[in-house]
Structure formats: C-alpha cells, structure tokens
Design an enzyme around this catalytic site. Structure first.
Site, PDB file in Angstrom:
ATOM      1  N   HIS A 161      -6.697 -34.702 -59.579  1.00 51.64           N
ATOM      2  CA  HIS A 161      -5.666 -34.629 -60.616  1.00 51.64           C
ATOM      3  C   HIS A 161      -4.972 -35.976 -60.744  1.00 51.64           C
ATOM      4  CE1 HIS A 161      -5.853 -30.412 -61.615  1.00 51.64           C
ATOM      5  NE2 HIS A 161      -6.029 -30.144 -60.338  1.00 51.64           N
ATOM      6  N   LYS A 559       5.746 -23.953 -65.491  1.00 54.43           N
ATOM      7  CA  LYS A 559       5.903 -24.364 -66.891  1.00 54.43           C
ATOM      8  C   LYS A 559       6.174 -23.163 -67.789  1.00 54.43           C
ATOM      9  CE  LYS A 559       2.295 -26.100 -69.043  1.00 54.43           C
ATOM     10  NZ  LYS A 559       2.058 -25.378 -70.317  1.00 54.43           N
TER      11      LYS A 559
END
Length: 890
Positions: A161, A559
């Site tokens: 990532h 999120k």
C-alpha cells in the site's frame, strides 16, 4: 512583528532545543548531524540557502512557542517570500533534516535496547515473550503455558500500500548513515576513527541532499517486491531466529544452547506484494510468479550462505565427535549424488564428517536455487530432515553446543521461511469473480474468453505452479474482498477448477473472507454461519481440523462511520465471531487489515492485541504491515527483534484468564457507554461527510488530488471514478490527505462528541483505566491530535468556501482535544506519554515550515485555472517532507 536579530534567533532556537527533554547522547547526535547538514547546505546549495532555511526555522519555532497570530503570520510571510526555486530547496532541506532526526531517534532506541541487554543484572523486559510465559504459567500451570507457547503464532503480512513517500535510494542512503552513526559511537572521542566517521557522514549527507527526493515514476509491483526483500536481507533472516534464541535463553537459563530448545518457531511472514490485485490492474499472474521467484532466490541464497558458514566451523574430528550411523548413511547418499564435490570436500576435511555433510547440504541448497534437478531438494522438509540427522549425530556424540548452537539457528530459519520466504497471498474483489463466472457459464468451455477472465484463471494456474515448485506454504491463501455470502467464497473454488481443467491438479486453497465496510462487519457473523454450512466448506473444514481464517478491514469501516464507531464495530464483530467459533469448535484466526495511520487501525500493536475480545486471539495474531511502518518496525535488527518480542508476548498473554476476564467484564460494564459513543460519533461524522458538497470541499481543502500524483506505489489511488463519489475514494488517500493538512481528521473525528454525550467525566476516567478498548482508542486519538495543528488546519480549511464545514471540523477538534486531556490527566496532550510527547514537540515547528510551503503551493494551485508544474512540484516535495516529519501517515 519584526524578524529577530541573529543573536535573538540563536537564543530562541537554543532555548527551544534545550526545553525538549532529549537524552544527552541523542541531543548530541541531532546537533552533529544538523551541523553537517548545515555545512552541506552552505557548500552545495545555492547562495543564501542556509540563511533562508535558518530564517524560516527560527520563525516557525517562535510561532510554535508563543502561539501568537503575529508570529504565525511572520513565518507564513517568509515562506511566501521565497522564489519557487528557493522554496523547492528549502523544502528539500527540511525533509533532509527529518530524515536525520528520524535516524537519531531510531539510533537512540537501538542504543537503549543494547544497553539494557548488556546489563548483567537486568531482568527480562516485562513485555517480552519470556516474561509473558512466566506470568501465564502462574495462571494456568507450566504444562498448559508450554503448550500455548509451542502453539504461538505471530504472522505479519507485508503489503505494498502506497504510504511510504521515500524513494528507495533515500532509504538506502539513510541506512548507510545509520551504520556510520554506529561506527561514530564505537570510536574514541577525538580519534582518527571518529574523524573518519564524521567525514564519511558529511559525504553521505551531501549525497542525500543531492538525491532527487521524488520518484520520477510509480514503482512497478516487481519494484515493490524488491524493496520488501531489502528488509529480509538486512534484518528478518537473522533477527527472527535471534528472537527465538533470546526466548530460549531466558526460559532455559544456563542450559540454553546445550540441549534441545523449548521454543518452537512462532513467526510466519506473509506478503501481498505481487499478489494483491484488488483494484491494482498492474498485478498480473506473471507478476505473482515473479514475486515468488524473487523471494525464493533471496531465501535460498541466505540459507546457502548460512550452511556454508556453519559447515566451515564444524571442524570436529571423528575421534572426538563420532558420526552416527544415520549420518554415515546420509554421507553415502550425498556422495553418490555429487561425487566430484564430495571427493574434493573430503580431501579438504579429513576425518571431519559433520563438516563434510553440511558443506554438501549447502551445495544442494544452491542446486535448489539454480534449479539443478539432479541435486535440488524437492521441498524444505527434506532439507530439515537432513539437518536434523546432523543435529542428532552431534547430540549423540556429546557435542550439544554444536548441535543446538548455530545449526539450530539454521533449522529455525528453514522452519520459518521454507524455500519461499514469504507466504504469498492473493486478494481479489468478489465482484470480479462473479463477473468472470457469469461469462464462463454463459459462453461454455470452447468460447473465446475475455482478457479479464483469462487473467483471473491464470492466477489459479500460477498458484498451482508456485505450490508445486516451492511447497504448499508458498501460496495458498486467497482473500476475497467484499465478501457478501458463502457463494462469494465458493466461487473461488469453482474458478480454480475451471482454471486447471478436468485433468489438472487443483491448488490447495484457504479461501479467506474479508469484511471491510461497517455494514459488512455487522453482517459478518451471519455470513460465517452460512459459510460453514456450505457443502464445499464443511468438507474443507474437516480436512483442515476445523481451522478458519477471517480478515477484518480497519480502513473502509472508519471512512464509512468514523473512527469511533468503526473501532466499536470491529470489537463487536470480533467478539461475536469468536463466540460463534467457540460454539462451533472452530480454530479461528482473525487477520487484522491495519494500516500505519491511526485512522486505519495503526498505533502500538501490542496494546491493541491485549485489548481484543476473549478467544479472538487464542495465541494467533495476523496483521498487515504497510508502507513506512514496515521499515520503522523491521528496518533495524534490534528494533525488529524488540517489536516481534513485544507483539508475540502480547499474543501469548491475550488469552490469559486474567486478560480475557478483564476485557469481558469491561465490555459488559461499559456497554451503555459504548452504545452512547457509537450513536453520537456516527451522527457527528455523518453531519460532516454527508453534507451536500462535502466530497468536492474535501478535495479542495486538502492535497487529496495531488497526493494521487505522487509516485508512491503501483496501486491507483482511487477506484476509477471522480472524487465526487467519496465512497469510491480509497481509504489510504482519505487518511493521507487529512494528515497532510495537519488535521488528521480520520484518526479522531467524532470522539469529542461521543464523550460529551456520555458526559460523566469521572466515570470516563475510571473507564479509561479499566477498559482496554477505550484506553487504546483514546491514547491513539491523543497521538493523532498531537500531530495535528489547529493554527495550520484553519488555513487549509480557508481554501474552501464552506465556513459551516470548517467550523464543524474545528469545533470537534477543540472538543475532542479537551476531553482527551481531561480523561488522561495532565495539562496537555500526551502528558501521560512523555517520550512520544517529546518526539512530537521536537518535530512540530519543522513540520510547520513544510506545511507553510505546502499551503503556499496549494493556494496557487487552487486559484490558477491551469496547474503550474513548478507549484505542483513544490507541493509534492512538501508532501514527502511532511510524511517524513509526522511518520505513520498512511
């Protein structure tokens, strides 16, 4: 407010640095490296650069210490006054400074660890595996504790990532500086060796300054594989067996190394690098094969060199150390297979049977690496069998120190890494599987398949190939993102059979559901109950001894509903899944998809482990290690050993009756607090993110769009749509952008409102002491807020035209900060974490300087109709610098 005179500036900087409670040796390192950097800026920078850096440094320190608007305005004016070329140089200078400060902090940690280890009267650290074993034995008895120690498993999984903003060239330069700093420590004050070390450090810092800080293009997945390999080569290959040795030394005392070890290998290293294709079109089946080949090359080379080194030391004469019958039989087999080499080795090693054998084993390992079929090992188990014949022969000949010394280290390395090094895992989205199967079912076997279908099927062929070549542990875990039903997992097995055809060998797959969103976490227990009833999985469960792995994602849920509700939902999901697994007699492993940033489940892993629900760990802990966290935790051998020891100790203690009872009781006692916090924090979070126009506003007040231009990693920053769709934005840029804006919203937003809803300050203080989940959450929020800066945050929020949203963010920041300080005690954030507080305070004014340069560039980019490439470059330089200054940014 006028600029300070030179004398005043020197006095201000001196007072600021003196006010930071830094260990004297670390302070000396910072001063030395800072002075060397200053010399480089004078020598290699453009005329006047050093003076401009000092002007901005002094101004940001003054603004940080007196907190007046005038002081802040003066610092901002200095940043705005530079030409674009000078601003670039200043940003690079501060970024270099952060690399050096990070290095001194790491060096101080290593220094402390080595000094502690070197004290003859020291007791083992209270958070070590050995200490945890002793405490566990006191609760459950020696036999049960020993059984749990031998079943212990810590499984870090490295991912690609894109949160590591440094170039590999920069990281390599810093590692060379680390070696030079160690040499400087070891040299005599004023001696030639010290002068040489300082001269070489000056040269290396000059190299660092002259190295372009930004990658010219995104790394390929293969580049990412090779970057992770550097951690293995430099650290993990030797650090992990040293952890085992330390534990065994502590448990066996003086007898350690003279008899068979108590500890068994408890670390397994996984990797998604080259295997994670969810949303990354650049990770193909070919890349997966290459990733495995690169990893195997590294580990086999490491094993070969270790075997040669050990073989050369085993100069034990047959008269003093007679070989066993099994060893003689092994010699005959090896000699027949490699006659010329055996003859040469025998000539050089007369009457040294153990030495001969190990040197020939090294040749077989080399043949395995080069794919020489006549000599190569079929699998690591065959190598282990040969090594154990040598070990048993030595032990029988009353040479236990040789049997259980360096030879044991090699055995541990083979047991830990096999011939594959990392257990390569594949991840793909459930929707991709469903789409390909629908196409295959509609078209029939003879139809021409789409490019997507052919690539998906080729992945399964690649897995089968890797298992055949490197052993079943090399690849076999297959993670299904956005698992919605048992059918999503069954689809993987169907595709595997499609891929190999009727006559092919279907790869052995452990299909792992991944639950990421808030809704998926809520649905997870029901989906799992459905999964184990599915015929394909019921049979598979029985074949594997009813073992099941389940992955939980931290990023998307945060999120979705904000960090508070996400943390509570994750705890609840784990508790329900663990209870269900207990009822069903399933050996559960929960795989935690944590990021480096606090908004993505980051923070100290050992405290997080001890806060997990009862039976959700049970001696097994698996988590992702991402971005800059990989190098922070595993880049230095001493730090890597300490980290592994700490986390493994927590894993062992997590299932202690006392720990499980504490977590269970606290969860029940504070269930009403959790419910109130969940409801209030979600409502507050939705008030922000569901406001009309929020997504566009977020993109304007943070460098979210520009972060996507950084060549951080091979994976795209979003799932293909515009930022107008916030749901489609990946969690990494969501967190990264808020961090760059010095707001860190993803790590704390909603907690203040949640605590305000509970309202009972005294009860919350007690809960902070008694409830590990709340303590971990609040401590992580305290760290996140300490790295935020309200003064700078306001200037980012001013870039938007939504005073209502800006006020909402700032009000929540103030409320959360106030509640965290009240609950944790003290006068300011991190008063209860003085070492961390020191690190944050020491860095903050210098991060401020980069933030001011970033703000300048961002304002220009937001007002110009056409993006200015010079301003864009300045922005990206500042992003890299802020990431280096704040750390754990993604």
């Amino acid at each position: 407010m006028q600029e300070l005179t030179q004398t005043q500036a020197i006095d201000l900087v001196g007072r600021f640095e003196a006010g930071q409670e830094i260990p004297e040796r670390m302070r000396a390192d910072v001063r030395m490296l800072g002075a060397l950097l200053g010399r480089v800026l004078r020598e290699s920078g453009s005329p006047g650069l050093f003076d401009d850096v000092e002007r901005l440094r002094t101004a940001t320190i003054q603004a940080y210490t007196d907190e007046t608007p005038e002081a802040f305005a003066r610092a901002a004016a200095i940043a705005d006054s530079f030409t674009i070329e000078r601003a670039d140089e200043v940003a690079r200078a501060f970024t270099c400074y952060f690399h050096l400060v990070n290095l001194t902090e790491e060096h101080q940690r290593v220094r402390v660890l080595r000094e502690r280890d070197g004290r003859p009267d020291r007791e083992d650290a209270s958070d070590s595996v050995a200490a945890a074993f002793m405490r566990l034995a006191a609760e459950v008895g020696d036999d049960t504790a020993l059984a749990r120690l031998r079943a212990l498993r810590f499984h870090p999984v490295f991912t690609a990532h894109p949160t590591e903003a440094r170039r590999r060239a920069v990281s390599t330069s810093i590692r060379r500086l680390a070696d030079l700093l160690a040499a400087h420590d070891a040299s005599l004050d004023g001696g030639a060796d010290r002068r040489r070390a300082e001269r070489r450090m000056l040269e290396e810092i000059d190299t660092l300054w002259r190295t372009a800080p930004l990658r010219p293009e995104k790394p390929s997945p293969t580049d990412e594989v090779r970057a992770v390999m550097a951690v293995f080569d430099d650290t993990l290959f030797t650090a992990i067996p040293h952890v085992y040795r330390r534990v065994d030394d502590a448990l066996q005392g003086p007898a350690a190394g003279g008899r068979a070890p108590v500890v068994q290998p408890f670390v397994r290293v996984g990797s998604w690098v080259g295997g994670d294709r969810d949303g990354n079109p650049f990770v193909t089946a070919s890349v997966t094969r290459k990733a495995a080949a690169i990893a195997s090359e590294h580990v086999l080379l490491g094993l070969e060199r270790a075997a040669v080194r050990i073989g050369r030391t085993l100069t034990l004469d047959a008269a003093t150390t007679p070989p066993s019958d099994a060893l003689l039989a092994l010699w005959r087999r090896l000699k027949d297979a490699d006659e010329d080499a055996a003859k040469d080795i025998a000539k050089r090693s007369p009457d040294e049977p153990h030495r001969r054998i190990v040197l020939l084993l090294a040749r077989k390992i080399a043949a395995t690496r080069t794919r020489d079929a006549d000599l190569a090992y079929r699998d690591p188990e065959d190598l282990l069998a040969d090594l154990r014949i040598v070990q048993d022969s030595l032990a029988a000949a009353r040479a236990p120190r040789q049997a259980y010394g360096h030879l044991q280290q090699l055995i541990w390395q083979v047991e830990t890494f096999g011939f594959h090094l990392t257990e390569l895992e594949v991840r793909q989205h459930s929707a991709v599987h469903a789409k390909v199967l629908a196409e295959l079912d509609a078209a029939g076997d003879d139809a021409v398949r789409s490019e997507l279908a052919e690539e998906v099927l080729e992945v399964f062929r690649a897995i089968a190939f890797l298992q055949d070549r490197y052993g079943p542990r090399a690849a076999g875990r297959y993670i299904v993102s956005f698992t919605q039903s048992a059918q999503d997992l069954a689809n993987v097995h169907r595709l595997a059979r499609y891929a190999v055809g009727e006559r092919g060998t279907v790869p052995v797959l452990e299909v792992i559901p991944l639950f990421e969103t808030f809704a998926d976490l809520r649905a997870a227990p029901g989906i799992l109950a459905e999964i184990v009833e599915h015929p394909a999985f019921a049979e598979r469960l029985e074949q594997t001894g009813r073992r099941l792995e389940v992955m939980l994602g931290y990023s998307d849920s945060s999120k979705d509903v904000g960090p508070v509700a996400a943390n509570l939902a994750l705890y609840e999901a784990q508790a329900e899944i663990a209870d269900w697994a207990q009822r069903e007699g399933i050996e559960l492993t929960l795989f935690h998809g944590r990021g480096g940033a606090l908004g993505r489940g980051g923070g100290p892993a050992n405290s997080a482990v001890l806060a997990q629900p009862p039976h959700s760990v049970d001696g097994r802990f698996k988590l992702t290690e991402q971005g800059e966290v990989i190098f922070a935790r595993y880049g230095d051998p001493a730090i890597a050993m300490r980290h592994i020891d700490q986390v493994a100790a927590a894993v062992l203690m997590a299932s202690a009756p006392s720990n499980e009872e504490r977590n269970r009781d606290a969860a029940e006692r504070y269930a009403d607090v959790a419910a109130a916090m969940d409801e209030a924090s979600r409502a507050r979070f939705f008030e922000l993110v569901k406001a009309d126009g929020f997504a566009a506003w977020f993109a304007r007040v943070t460098p979210m769009e520009e972060v996507g231009l950084l060549a951080l990693g091979s994976r795209p920053a979003r799932r293909g749509l515009s930022v107008e769709s916030l749901e489609d934005l990946r969690a990494i840029p969501w967190v990264f952008a808020w961090t760059q804006a010095r707001i860190n919203l993803a790590g704390w937003f909603g907690l203040g409102t949640a605590l305000e809803r509970v309202g009972d300050e005294e009860r919350l203080r007690v809960a902070y002491r008694e409830w590990p989940l709340l303590r971990t959450l609040i401590d992580n929020v305290g760290m996140s807020l300490a790295k935020a800066d309200a003064r700078i945050a306001r200037h980012y929020l001013d870039l938007g035209d939504r005073d209502d949203l800006a006020a909402l963010v700032m009000d929540e920041m103030t409320l959360t900060r106030d509640w965290v300080v009240r609950i944790t005690g003290g006068a300011e954030l991190l008063d209860n974490k003085p070492i961390l507080q020191r690190a944050v305070k020491m860095r903050s004014p210098y991060v401020d300087a980069l933030s001011l340069l970033q703000l300048r560039a961002l304002r220009a980019l937001r007002t110009d109709e056409v993006a200015d490439p010079d301003q864009q470059r300045l922005l990206l330089l500042s992003v890299s610098g802020v990431a280096a200054g704040l750390q754990n940014t993604g």
